[in-house]
Scaffold this motif. Structure first.
Motif, short mmCIF file in Angstrom:
data_model
loop_
_atom_site.label_atom_id
_atom_site.label_comp_id
_atom_site.label_asym_id
_atom_site.label_seq_id
_atom_site.Cartn_x
_atom_site.Cartn_y
_atom_site.Cartn_z
N VAL A 184 24.92 22.50 65.14
CA VAL A 184 24.47 21.14 64.85
C VAL A 184 25.61 20.99 63.36
O VAL A 184 26.97 20.12 64.01
N ALA A 185 26.21 21.30 62.64
CA ALA A 185 27.16 21.63 61.11
C ALA A 185 28.39 21.38 62.01
O ALA A 185 29.23 20.56 61.60
N ARG A 229 29.42 21.63 65.31
CA ARG A 229 29.37 19.85 65.82
C ARG A 229 29.99 18.96 65.19
O ARG A 229 31.15 18.17 65.64
N ARG A 230 29.13 18.33 64.31
CA ARG A 230 29.53 17.53 63.61
C ARG A 230 30.42 17.98 62.50
O ARG A 230 31.51 16.36 62.64
N THR A 231 30.89 18.60 62.28
CA THR A 231 32.37 19.28 61.37
C THR A 231 33.58 18.51 62.37
O THR A 231 34.34 18.07 62.08
N GLN A 232 33.09 18.94 63.51
CA GLN A 232 34.72 18.63 64.63
C GLN A 232 34.60 17.50 65.15
O GLN A 232 35.62 16.81 65.37
N GLN A 233 33.09 16.79 65.62
CA GLN A 233 32.97 15.37 65.70
C GLN A 233 33.87 14.49 64.53
O GLN A 233 34.44 13.08 65.00
N ALA A 234 33.77 14.98 62.91
CA ALA A 234 34.43 13.97 62.36
C ALA A 234 36.06 14.35 62.21
O ALA A 234 36.50 13.58 62.29
N GLU A 246 37.46 12.39 65.06
CA GLU A 246 37.10 11.11 64.49
C GLU A 246 38.12 10.28 63.44
O GLU A 246 38.37 9.39 63.71
#
Length: 186
Positions: free
Chosen positions: A114-115, A117-122, A125
């Motif tokens: 999850v971290a 994914r969040r990093t990749q999303q961030a 973005e």
């Protein structure tokens, strides 16, 4: 022994024994009828005690001995069951610890995924924001450049008309604007 009696009778040994027993009885005050009745009374009392007291007491003692033996056997069974229960509890605790560790490891792995994914999303973005900012900056730059070109063209036209003292035509103004724009762009 039967052959000894005739020999004893001939020598008067039996008579001597009877005489000696009578003398001893007289010295100690022994009464044969009283002794016989006491022996019978004692036998009756002993028989009654044996039947009415000793046997019930022996039975009670035997029952107690059996209960104690049963209690000891039950205590041994309980010890064995307790040991088995403790072993089962230890097995359950060991299994629970293994399961808990597995769940913790899975949770850590999931958290890492999850971290990530969040990093990749961030990052995605941020890249989108940067791209939009660049695009907006490019558009703004183009607007500013267009405005600058117009302003420079206007200033050049104003300056040229003041310096030359003549009024410029539309074609002259267009040509001067294009030349100014080329110089500003370069």
């Amino acid at each position: 022994m039967t052959f000894l009696l005739p020999l004893a009778a001939e020598g008067g040994i039996i008579e001597n024994l009877q005489k000696s027993a009578q003398e001893t009885a007289e010295v100690f005050g022994v009464n044969a009828w009283a002794l016989f009745s006491q022996i019978i009374s004692f036998s009756i009392v002993a028989f009654l005690l044996h039947k009415l007291a000793y046997k019930p007491i022996l039975n009670v003692l035997e029952e107690r001995r059996k209960k104690i033996a049963e209690g000891l056997a039950n205590a041994e069974k309980i010890k064995v069951q307790l040991a088995e229960s403790e072993a089962r509890v230890q097995e359950i605790l060991t299994k629970a610890n293994v399961d808990a560790q597995r769940l913790i490891d899975e949770a850590r792995a999931s958290a890492q995924v999850v971290a990530d994914r969040r990093t990749q999303q961030a990052i995605a973005e941020a890249e989108q924001i940067i791209a939009k900012a660049r695009e907006a900056t490019g558009i703004e730059r183009e607007k500013i450049m267009a405005e600058l070109k117009r302003e420079v063209g206007r200033l050049v036209i104003d300056t040229t008309s003041r310096v030359t003292g003549k009024v410029l035509t539309q074609a002259d103004q267009k040509r001067i604007n294009e030349e100014a724009s080329r110089e500003v762009a370069a």
